[in-house]
Design an enzyme around this catalytic site. Structure first.
Site, short mmCIF file in Angstrom:
data_model
loop_
_atom_site.label_atom_id
_atom_site.label_comp_id
_atom_site.label_asym_id
_atom_site.label_seq_id
_atom_site.Cartn_x
_atom_site.Cartn_y
_atom_site.Cartn_z
N HIS A 1 0.82 -1.20 0.03
CA HIS A 1 0.10 0.19 -0.04
C HIS A 1 1.02 1.28 -0.04
CE1 HIS A 1 -3.70 1.74 1.02
NE2 HIS A 1 -3.44 2.63 1.47
N HIS B 1 -10.56 2.54 -0.63
CA HIS B 1 -10.67 2.25 0.57
C HIS B 1 -11.62 1.13 0.70
CE1 HIS B 1 -10.32 4.14 4.79
NE2 HIS B 1 -9.17 3.93 4.54
#
Ligand SMILES: Nc1ncnc2c1ncn2[C@@H]1O[C@H](COP(=O)(O)OP(=O)(O)O)[C@@H](O)[C@H]1O
Ligand SMILES: [Mg+2]
Lengths: 229, 736, 79, 79
Positions: free
Chosen positions: B50, B96
């Site tokens: 990430h 998200h």
């Protein structure tokens, strides 16, 4: 016409209200932060929409207890003019300046859409530019606009002609299906007994230019120019 | 339990932190010693997929990022483009996905909060939000709950902060059953001479923490976002981050107020991996060190350890480097807005991030190698094969065209999304001049004649059938949507959602989509200025459809010239722009009507795309047309139906389909096409100009009456169309 | 001391949340739900150590902020 | 039977509402408020008359609808 717009933490339609008032009055409103102790002499105080204090606990509850709100109440008690749109209406009911309460929408959802309103009393400083019974298009955007008042209060509002705006269908009837949020008697906006305070859920300040999709909100501000200038 | 920063770093512990043997060896090399627990945690989050983009970096570098109007491309918190008059548009999209699957309301809400911070941290006032959503099949038992929670969360956050949510996209497909996608985009406005970057500078300058207090929220969120889901992920239930939009609104106002002074040297939001990634990025970006006293970090809970503080993903926090001696002035602003403010350290010349806690140094890491020598993988990938072309002979003609069209526009794929957007405040700030429902959302630049047009698009079924063409198409569709409102497309942000990159075929999809995007950006002169990668969207070995969501932004220099998809008057003539070949492979017709997912997607000829789009835009600019709609999902008839629905006016369409079967003509998804509605007296002009520009056009009908008549199809009344289009989502959501 | 405050809607005030919960419960197959009312529950942790003083302070809080007496009732437990 | 359900945020989960209430109380001059947490309070009126059955039904309701078990705890009283 001199005006003031109150800004609470997380008010978010304050700029829209300032723009609308400036456009129509030609004068920039005073912008008053909620902790300010004083409001200059003005003809109109506007409580804008938004989520004051996050709308936590109850919508408008904390703003209603802000220092500046005491000054708003004094201004209103002196007969001064006050408008509350959306969150501003919620603040006005929380202070007790207007009766009733605004509860969660019946659908429990936030609803943003254009609704039809009928002008049920055009004999007020906020509605005189509209015809009695005129049906106008105004955007709404709220989660808690479900107007509640007990039977006696409601009856008094009706008897005294204090319903300024009602949600209606295209032909002007206050039907159940035209009621977007469950408000009693399809109430979208009310005025105080002395007609100096108005609270409404939909947002006239969002519809004052053709580019915004229409100008039905203009009459609201023009009324004040007629009455207060 | 007492906390021990100097626990033995065992293999198991290293593994639990998601570091491979090689990565751990690199960590030892950088430190020249064994890490402390806090340091291990920092390496772990910094080198997670990430934060480090270790699988994707190599390929992302190949995307075009420059143009004369690009002020800042990828590498900053968000991309920045020049819209003239010293003004800049700053925008980015971010995923998200994992948090939204675990807790849809809070996951989506904090997704919106995070992307807002990426934009206002650069000095922009957010002026619009978008959301690109992908859910599993409507029949899947979780879909309804997820859809309802995600939409409520996006609204709950965006409405409160007072930024209009003006558009997005919504797809359903079983490949997302176990991994929904929630991609949020924010567009902001700044003055070009007031853009703030994150690179720290000035030895001795104070480093300030502002916003909310730090709690034990989402610790290991960043590493979670980089791991595949398994059956028991849901059981683990990591501490979910809860959003506080009220605080965010105050933070926006306070930061913008601070930035209007000259006190700020650098500023960075605390996003994924919170204090760790923000401080490492600021320090390494400026080639300096940070000395923090963690005791000064505002804490929400008792007994928080340095490890927890550094890894916490508590929301609504920012890190700021101030000019020396300006702390009190800055504090006064944050006091006014009732936000926490703490001087937590200062800039040093060591190049290290040095953390002190209760008098002990608990971490001391050189930031440059931590950030810049992070692992980078050339993961093995196999060249994706396109699905075989589908022959039109292999697709049956429908029994009843009318019912077919009604079924299509009443399906979950094409039905109205107003159940969704009604839950979003679309108009706050009073500058929204095109709401959801059209091709692109349009928001005025406050107080000017200018406006920005925004569109998010991706057709995952195309990307799955052929990643390269799919990648091209996603970029081209945003470009086309922006063109269709009359704006000039300027740049894109992206959110690349894929499965597990350690599988060569998934990596092949990734590489293929990037290749297609690259070509499209190059030919359309439409660079990538920001973006985000979300990998490991996979459950029990089943990956999502490759989904490179693109968020495009364009500029209308005169917003009064904007058009919508709604024809304006009876008698207007409908002109079809572009070549129709009847491509049914990977089409929605095939999926909805035949239940088949087959065939190659429609090819994207980018030169034709450009030619047709430039022509359409010029006609809008010249005021020659009253409405425009591009043709995408569902093909020509669906687009025509959408124009009828938007205008509530009927149409009579007569079109010679030539040798193409009529259902292929009607529902084929050939690219680079638009429908224009043109006043009768402009038709010749339009056709002639097109001819001169070598653009294919065809007069296909007229606005008339209150029915949609398509060749010999039984006429469909406007009200029938409206009903079919509106009904699906409210009905679906109301059945418990 | 700790105070627990319950804020409930007055009788006769319509309760959209309660109504929706009732509806959702029946849709989930829970039968025999006659009525549902939703209120708020607020836990306060106060520095005050005297129960009487705490009681009167919290009462004051309820009147001034925590409840809207037009539509709500409140009750207080001190512990 | 009547059931009273309390739904509260799990420890460590941020409570923006509680935080704002705490702040508002102090702005109103209430000192010594260490902490405020806001939860939900739900009253159910059920046809069921057996306490054990009621308890288990309400527990089921909490898990399936009334609470969000990712971030909330619930407690049940039967009466
Ligand atoms: N999640 C969403 N939020 C807001 N608007 C949405 C959402 N999903 C779709 N829309 C809106 O619905 C309309 C149709 O969407 P879509 O079919 O994706 O458009 P297009 O095919 O032109 O890209 C667009 O105006 C889009 O902005
Ligand atoms: Mg389109």
């Amino acid at each position: 016409m001199k005006t003031a717009v109150i800004v609470f933490p997380a008010s978010n339609c304050d700029r829209d209200m300032v723009v609308a008032l400036e456009k129509i009055t030609g004068k920039k409103p005073h912008i008053i932060w909620h902790q300010d102790e004083d409001i200059p002499e003005v003809d109109l105080i506007a409580l804008p929409g938004g989520f004051s204090f996050g709308d936590y606990l109850r919508c408008g509850a904390m703003a209603a207890r802000s220092p500046v709100t005491k000054r708003v109440i004094e201004h209103a008690d002196r007969g001064g003019n006050v408008i509350g749109v959306c969150n501003g209406f919620q603040v006005l009911t929380e202070t007790g300046l207007l009766p009733g309460a605004l509860m969660r929408n019946e659908s429990l959802k936030f609803i943003c859409k254009d609704v039809k309103l009928r002008v049920d009393n055009n004999d007020t400083p906020f509605t005189n530019a509209y015809a009695q019974g005129q049906v106008i298009n105004i955007p709404m955007a709220h989660h808690d606009g479900n107007y509640f008042a007990d039977d006696d209060t409601l009856q008094a509002l009706e008897d005294e002609g204090r319903i300024a705006f009602r949600y209606v269908d295209d032909s002007g009837d206050a039907t159940k299906s035209a009621n977007p949020n469950g408000s009693r008697n399809n109430i979208a906006g009310i005025i105080s007994r002395r007609k100096n305070i108005l609270g409404m859920m939909p947002h006239p300040e969002r519809l004052i230019e053709e580019a915004q999709g229409g100008t039905d909100g203009l009459g609201f501000f023009e009324s004040m120019i007629n009455a207060l200038n | 339990m007492t906390w021990n920063n100097n626990v033995e770093i065992t293999d198991v512990l290293v593994k639990e932190h998601g570091l491979s043997d090689d990565e751990y060896a690199l960590c030892l090399e950088i430190l020249g010693r064994t890490p402390t627990l806090t340091e291990l945690g920092i390496f772990s989050v910094m080198w997670s997929e990430h934060c480090s983009y270790k699988s994707s970096k190599l390929h992302l570098k190949t995307l075009p990022t420059k143009a004369p109007w690009v002020i800042h491309g990828p590498g900053e918190n968000a991309g920045v483009i020049d819209i003239g008059d010293n003004q800049a548009i700053i925008f980015k999209m971010e995923s998200h996905n994992h948090p939204s699957y675990i807790e849809p309301y809070q996951g989506a809400a904090t997704g919106v909060g995070g992307i807002l911070r990426d934009v206002f941290t650069m000095g922009a006032r957010p002026i619009a939000n978008m959301n690109a959503l992908r859910f599993g099949s409507p029949d899947h038992h979780k879909t309804k709950h997820l859809l309802s929670g995600v939409v409520e969360g996006i609204g709950g956050y965006g409405n409160c902060v007072g930024v209009p949510t003006v558009g997005g996209e919504t797809n359903f497909h079983p490949s997302y059953d176990g991994n929904i996608l929630v991609n949020a985009m924010t567009v902001g406005l700044a003055d070009q001479d007031k853009i703030f970057l994150s690179a720290a500078a000035g030895i001795g300058n104070p480093v300030i923490y502002v916003g909310s207090k730090t709690g034990r929220d989402g610790i290991h969120g960043a590493t979670m976002a980089s791991a595949e889901f398994t059956e028991d992920t849901e059981e683990k239930r990591p501490t979910v981050q809860v959003g506080d939009p009220f605080t965010e609104k105050l933070l926006i106002e306070a930061c913008l107020e601070l930035m209007s002074t000259d006190m700020v040297v650098a500023i960075q939001d605390m996003g994924a991996a919170g204090l760790t990634s923000s401080s490492v990025e600021m320090a390494s970006g400026g080639g300096v060190g940070f000395d923090f006293n963690l005791d000064m970090v505002p804490q929400r809970e008792e007994g928080m350890t340095p490890y927890e503080m550094m890894l916490s993903e508590s929301q609504e926090r920012m890190l700021i480097v101030l000019k020396p001696g300006r702390e009190d002035e800055a504090k006064a602003i944050f006091d006014k807005w009732d936000l926490d403010f703490a001087v937590i350290g200062k800039i040093t010349d060591t190049g290290n991030l040095t953390l002190t806690f209760k008098g002990d140094i608990v971490a001391d890491i050189p930031t440059q190698p931590l950030a810049d020598n992070s692992p980078e993988y050339d993961r093995p990938w196999v060249k994706p094969q396109s699905k075989a072309e589908l022959k039109n002979e292999d697709v049956q003609a429908p029994a009843d065209m009318k019912q077919t069209l009604l079924k299509m526009i009443g399906s979950e794929h094409l039905c109205s999304r107003d159940w969704i957007w009604q839950q979003y405040d679309m108009q706050v700030m009073a500058d929204t001049i095109q709401k959801p429902g059209g091709d692109a959302a349009v928001v005025r630049i406050h107080g000017t004649d200018k406006a920005v047009a925004i569109s998010t698009d991706c057709t995952p079924r195309y990307c799955y059938a052929n990643p390269i063409e799919g990648g091209k198409q996603a970029v081209a569709e945003t470009w086309r949507n922006i063109t269709a409102v009359g704006a000039t497309p300027m740049a894109i942000t992206d959110c690349l959602n894929f499965g597990n990159p350690e599988r060569p075929e998934i990596m092949g999809q990734f590489v293929g989509c990037i290749e297609g995007m690259r070509e499209a950006c190059n030919i359309l002169d439409y660079p990538v200025v920001s973006g985000n990668v979300s990998l490991y969207n996979e459950t029990n070995g089943t990956g999502i459809h490759p989904t490179p969501a693109i968020g495009g932004v364009g500029l209308l220099s005169d917003s009064s010239k904007m058009v919508t998809i709604a024809p304006q008057a009876e008698g207007e003539v409908l002109i079809l722009v572009g070549d129709t070949r009847g491509h049914l492979g990977a089409s929605l017709y095939l999926e909805i009507i035949e239940g088949r997912e087959e065939g190659a997607p429609p090819p994207v000829d980018l030169n034709i795309e450009k030619k047709n789009g430039d022509y359409v835009r010029a006609q809008i600019d010249a005021g020659n047309i009253t409405a425009c709609h591009d043709i995408s999902d569902g093909g020509l008839y669906v687009s025509l139906a959408e124009m009828v629905i938007a205008s509530k006016m009927g149409m009579k369409v007569t079109v010679d389909t030539g040798t193409i079967p009529s259902h292929a003509f009607a529902f084929g998804e050939d690219q680079a096409r638009y429908i224009l509605s043109v006043p009768a007296d402009k038709v010749d002009l339009i056709l002639n100009t097109a001819n001169n520009a070598d653009v294919t056009t065809q007069n296909i009908g007229i606005i008339s009456g209150d029915e949609l008549t398509l060749n010999s199809t039984t006429p469909i009344s406007v009200s029938e169309l409206l009903e079919a289009h509106k009904g699906w989502m409210p009905d679906y959501m109301s059945i418990d | 001391m700790k105070a627990r405050v319950h804020i409930t809607l007055k009788n006769g005030v319509l309760d959209p949340q309660g109504k929706a919960i009732k509806h959702a419960l029946s849709a989930l197959g829970f039968d025999g739900v006659n009525d549902v009312r939703q209120g708020k529950y607020i836990e306060l942790d106060l520095a005050e150590t005297d129960p009487d003083k705490t009681q009167s302070t919290v009462e004051d809080m309820c009147k001034k902020l925590l409840s809207n007496t037009v539509i709500e009732n409140y009750s207080i437990e001190i512990e």
